[in-house]
Design a protein around this motif. Structure first.
Motif, PDB file in Angstrom:
ATOM      1  N   LEU A  52       0.829  -1.197   0.000  1.00 30.63           N
ATOM      2  CA  LEU A  52       0.000   0.000   0.000  1.00 30.63           C
ATOM      3  C   LEU A  52       0.871   1.257   0.000  1.00 30.63           C
ATOM      4  CD1 LEU A  52      -2.837   1.170   0.009  1.00 30.63           C
ATOM      5  CD2 LEU A  52      -2.752   1.129   2.510  1.00 30.63           C
ATOM      6  N   VAL A  53       1.925   1.247   0.776  1.00 33.29           N
ATOM      7  CA  VAL A  53       2.831   2.395   0.831  1.00 33.29           C
ATOM      8  C   VAL A  53       3.474   2.632  -0.531  1.00 33.29           C
ATOM      9  CG1 VAL A  53       5.057   3.151   1.794  1.00 33.29           C
ATOM     10  CG2 VAL A  53       3.238   2.374   3.320  1.00 33.29           C
ATOM     11  N   GLN A  54       3.855   1.568  -1.213  1.00 33.27           N
ATOM     12  CA  GLN A  54       4.440   1.728  -2.555  1.00 33.27           C
ATOM     13  C   GLN A  54       3.434   2.340  -3.525  1.00 33.27           C
ATOM     14  OE1 GLN A  54       6.049  -2.104  -3.599  1.00 33.27           O
ATOM     15  NE2 GLN A  54       7.747  -1.904  -2.153  1.00 33.27           N
ATOM     16  N   ARG A  55       2.173   1.911  -3.434  1.00 32.38           N
ATOM     17  CA  ARG A  55       1.135   2.499  -4.303  1.00 32.38           C
ATOM     18  C   ARG A  55       0.938   3.982  -3.989  1.00 32.38           C
ATOM     19  NH1 ARG A  55      -2.752  -2.231  -3.367  1.00 32.38           N
ATOM     20  NH2 ARG A  55      -4.041  -0.625  -2.406  1.00 32.38           N
ATOM     21  N   LEU A  56       0.991   4.327  -2.709  1.00 33.17           N
ATOM     22  CA  LEU A  56       0.838   5.733  -2.326  1.00 33.17           C
ATOM     23  C   LEU A  56       2.051   6.570  -2.767  1.00 33.17           C
ATOM     24  CD1 LEU A  56      -0.775   5.368   1.220  1.00 33.17           C
ATOM     25  CD2 LEU A  56      -1.899   6.052  -0.919  1.00 33.17           C
ATOM     26  N   GLN A  57       3.231   5.978  -2.751  1.00 34.22           N
ATOM     27  CA  GLN A  57       4.419   6.684  -3.241  1.00 34.22           C
ATOM     28  C   GLN A  57       4.298   6.991  -4.736  1.00 34.22           C
ATOM     29  OE1 GLN A  57       7.407   3.883  -1.413  1.00 34.22           O
ATOM     30  NE2 GLN A  57       8.561   5.799  -1.434  1.00 34.22           N
ATOM     31  N   VAL A  58       3.803   6.027  -5.494  1.00 35.02           N
ATOM     32  CA  VAL A  58       3.591   6.244  -6.924  1.00 35.02           C
ATOM     33  C   VAL A  58       2.583   7.374  -7.121  1.00 35.02           C
ATOM     34  CG1 VAL A  58       2.625   5.225  -9.038  1.00 35.02           C
ATOM     35  CG2 VAL A  58       4.215   3.904  -7.620  1.00 35.02           C
ATOM     36  N   ALA A  59       1.522   7.357  -6.338  1.00 31.44           N
ATOM     37  CA  ALA A  59       0.518   8.424  -6.436  1.00 31.44           C
ATOM     38  C   ALA A  59       1.134   9.785  -6.102  1.00 31.44           C
ATOM     39  CB  ALA A  59      -0.654   8.126  -5.496  1.00 31.44           C
ATOM     40  N   ARG A  60       2.006   9.835  -5.099  1.00 39.05           N
ATOM     41  CA  ARG A  60       2.662  11.102  -4.752  1.00 39.05           C
ATOM     42  C   ARG A  60       3.521  11.586  -5.924  1.00 39.05           C
ATOM     43  NH1 ARG A  60       5.243  11.959   0.803  1.00 39.05           N
ATOM     44  NH2 ARG A  60       3.379  13.195   1.091  1.00 39.05           N
ATOM     45  N   ARG A  61       4.290  10.685  -6.540  1.00 36.00           N
ATOM     46  CA  ARG A  61       5.138  11.077  -7.679  1.00 36.00           C
ATOM     47  C   ARG A  61       4.298  11.600  -8.846  1.00 36.00           C
ATOM     48  NH1 ARG A  61       8.257   6.533  -6.129  1.00 36.00           N
ATOM     49  NH2 ARG A  61       7.217   5.201  -7.639  1.00 36.00           N
ATOM     50  N   ALA A  64      -0.876  12.730  -7.310  1.00 36.99           N
ATOM     51  CA  ALA A  64      -2.246  12.254  -7.105  1.00 36.99           C
ATOM     52  C   ALA A  64      -2.431  11.617  -5.726  1.00 36.99           C
ATOM     53  CB  ALA A  64      -2.605  11.253  -8.196  1.00 36.99           C
ATOM     54  N   LEU A  65      -1.581  11.982  -4.759  1.00 38.06           N
ATOM     55  CA  LEU A  65      -1.669  11.367  -3.431  1.00 38.06           C
ATOM     56  C   LEU A  65      -2.995  11.679  -2.750  1.00 38.06           C
ATOM     57  CD1 LEU A  65      -0.378   9.689  -1.223  1.00 38.06           C
ATOM     58  CD2 LEU A  65       0.668  11.781  -0.335  1.00 38.06           C
ATOM     59  N   GLU A  66      -3.422  12.923  -2.825  1.00 30.40           N
ATOM     60  CA  GLU A  66      -4.680  13.305  -2.188  1.00 30.40           C
ATOM     61  C   GLU A  66      -5.846  12.485  -2.742  1.00 30.40           C
ATOM     62  OE1 GLU A  66      -7.359  17.305  -1.875  1.00 30.40           O
ATOM     63  OE2 GLU A  66      -5.183  17.550  -1.710  1.00 30.40           O
ATOM     64  N   SER A  67      -5.855  12.291  -4.053  1.00 24.61           N
ATOM     65  CA  SER A  67      -6.897  11.497  -4.697  1.00 24.61           C
ATOM     66  C   SER A  67      -6.817  10.029  -4.268  1.00 24.61           C
ATOM     67  CB  SER A  67      -6.769  11.613  -6.213  1.00 24.61           C
ATOM     68  OG  SER A  67      -7.656  10.748  -6.851  1.00 24.61           O
ATOM     69  N   ALA A  68      -5.596   9.491  -4.173  1.00 26.46           N
ATOM     70  CA  ALA A  68      -5.421   8.089  -3.768  1.00 26.46           C
ATOM     71  C   ALA A  68      -5.894   7.873  -2.328  1.00 26.46           C
ATOM     72  CB  ALA A  68      -3.954   7.681  -3.909  1.00 26.46           C
ATOM     73  N   ILE A  69      -5.583   8.793  -1.460  1.00 29.41           N
ATOM     74  CA  ILE A  69      -6.033   8.676  -0.061  1.00 29.41           C
ATOM     75  C   ILE A  69      -7.548   8.839   0.014  1.00 29.41           C
ATOM     76  CG2 ILE A  69      -5.957   9.790   2.204  1.00 29.41           C
ATOM     77  CD1 ILE A  69      -2.935  10.117   1.820  1.00 29.41           C
ATOM     78  N   ALA A  70      -8.097   9.715  -0.816  1.00 32.68           N
ATOM     79  CA  ALA A  70      -9.556   9.887  -0.848  1.00 32.68           C
ATOM     80  C   ALA A  70     -10.249   8.598  -1.281  1.00 32.68           C
ATOM     81  CB  ALA A  70      -9.936  11.043  -1.777  1.00 32.68           C
ATOM     82  N   LYS A  71      -9.646   7.876  -2.230  1.00 34.18           N
ATOM     83  CA  LYS A  71     -10.222   6.596  -2.663  1.00 34.18           C
ATOM     84  C   LYS A  71     -10.197   5.582  -1.516  1.00 34.18           C
ATOM     85  CE  LYS A  71      -9.252   6.998  -7.580  1.00 34.18           C
ATOM     86  NZ  LYS A  71      -8.395   6.563  -8.685  1.00 34.18           N
ATOM     87  N   LEU A  72      -9.135   5.613  -0.728  1.00 33.64           N
ATOM     88  CA  LEU A  72      -9.049   4.699   0.423  1.00 33.64           C
ATOM     89  C   LEU A  72     -10.066   5.071   1.495  1.00 33.64           C
ATOM     90  CD1 LEU A  72      -5.168   4.355   0.721  1.00 33.64           C
ATOM     91  CD2 LEU A  72      -6.796   2.646  -0.142  1.00 33.64           C
ATOM     92  N   ASP A  73     -10.490   6.310   1.498  1.00 31.05           N
ATOM     93  CA  ASP A  73     -11.450   6.787   2.490  1.00 31.05           C
ATOM     94  C   ASP A  73     -12.831   6.156   2.297  1.00 31.05           C
ATOM     95  OD1 ASP A  73     -11.419   8.400   4.774  1.00 31.05           O
ATOM     96  OD2 ASP A  73     -12.611   9.939   3.764  1.00 31.05           O
ATOM     97  N   GLN A  90      12.256   8.178   4.087  1.00 34.98           N
ATOM     98  CA  GLN A  90      11.426   9.382   4.253  1.00 34.98           C
ATOM     99  C   GLN A  90      10.194   9.355   3.349  1.00 34.98           C
ATOM    100  OE1 GLN A  90      11.787  11.947   6.479  1.00 34.98           O
ATOM    101  NE2 GLN A  90       9.878  12.798   5.729  1.00 34.98           N
ATOM    102  N   ALA A  91      10.367   8.952   2.105  1.00 37.89           N
ATOM    103  CA  ALA A  91       9.237   8.936   1.170  1.00 37.89           C
ATOM    104  C   ALA A  91       8.175   7.934   1.605  1.00 37.89           C
ATOM    105  CB  ALA A  91       9.724   8.619  -0.239  1.00 37.89           C
ATOM    106  N   GLU A  92       8.607   6.725   2.006  1.00 37.60           N
ATOM    107  CA  GLU A  92       7.655   5.699   2.433  1.00 37.60           C
ATOM    108  C   GLU A  92       6.921   6.120   3.698  1.00 37.60           C
ATOM    109  OE1 GLU A  92       9.159   1.741   2.867  1.00 37.60           O
ATOM    110  OE2 GLU A  92       9.794   1.612   0.793  1.00 37.60           O
ATOM    111  N   THR A  93       7.673   6.539   4.685  1.00 34.01           N
ATOM    112  CA  THR A  93       7.044   6.820   5.971  1.00 34.01           C
ATOM    113  C   THR A  93       6.202   8.088   5.939  1.00 34.01           C
ATOM    114  OG1 THR A  93       9.076   7.881   6.732  1.00 34.01           O
ATOM    115  CG2 THR A  93       8.756   5.580   7.314  1.00 34.01           C
ATOM    116  N   SER A  94       6.534   9.028   5.084  1.00 33.55           N
ATOM    117  CA  SER A  94       5.712  10.242   5.036  1.00 33.55           C
ATOM    118  C   SER A  94       4.326   9.942   4.465  1.00 33.55           C
ATOM    119  CB  SER A  94       6.401  11.353   4.255  1.00 33.55           C
ATOM    120  OG  SER A  94       6.534  11.007   2.905  1.00 33.55           O
TER     121      SER A  94
END
Length: 189
Positions: A52-61, A64-73, A90-94
């Motif tokens: 999941l963290v790797q998918r969120l990192q891709v979204a950040r790059r 689209a991180l905000e959108s990815a987290i919204a989908k998880l919501d 740092q990238a993973e944990t943030s």
């Protein structure tokens, strides 16, 4: 059974934290609770935390991180399996911290970990982020500490022992004597 019903803790955005050594059944219990909740109509997502963290990192790059987290919501419960396997990058944990912070007091997390909170400095890059993540997770949480022997180890030991009596360590002389005795019994009418 109350955890599997979910009506109290999921409606309030509370968390469930499962701690214990590897092989203790944390993942199995988390999946069972998740399945029971799905059967009751709750929306649940089970994911290895590292995936999941790797998918969120891709979204950040991709910005689209905000959108990815919204989908998880959309999920009433996110099950994050093996959180302590996330590396102290740092990238993973943030992105992990951002997910925890976004869901705080709104949506529930079920987290499995084989390390106690005292070892979570290995996950997050700095003390402040570690304390902030733990603070948000435990504020409204049920914590289960599963101090049991590894089921995988127990099964492996049982398989190694095999059915019947335990193996006997025989010396070459004892083996020779046993073969001669067996031969005499067969030869004797």
């Amino acid at each position: 059974m109350a955890l599997a019903a979910g009506d109290v803790w999921l409606k309030t955005g509370a968390n469930l934290l499962l701690f214990g050594p590897p092989g203790g059944g944390k993942t199995h219990l988390g999946a069972a609770i998740g399945l029971a909740l799905v059967e009751d109509g709750w929306r649940v997502l089970f994911a290895r935390t590292t995936d999941l963290v790797q998918r969120l990192q891709v979204a950040r790059r991709e910005l689209a991180l905000e959108s990815a987290i919204a989908k998880l919501d959309r999920y009433d419960l996110l099950i994050l399996d093996d959180i302590t396997y996330v590396s102290k990058d740092q990238a993973e944990t943030s992105v992990l911290f951002e997910l925890i912070a976004t869901r705080y007091e709104r949506r529930s997390l079920l987290i499995t970990a084989n390390q106690p909170f005292g070892e979570w400095g290995r996950i997050f890059p700095d003390q402040a982020m570690t304390l902030a993540a733990i603070d948000r997770l435990v504020h409204h949480a049920t914590i289960l500490e599963m101090n049991v022997e590894s089921y995988r180890r127990k099964v492996a030991l049982d398989r190694r022992r095999g059915p019947g009596r335990p193996p006997v360590h025989a010396t070459p002389n004892e083996l020779e004597k046993a073969v001669i005795d067996a031969g005499n019994r067969i030869a004797s009418p």
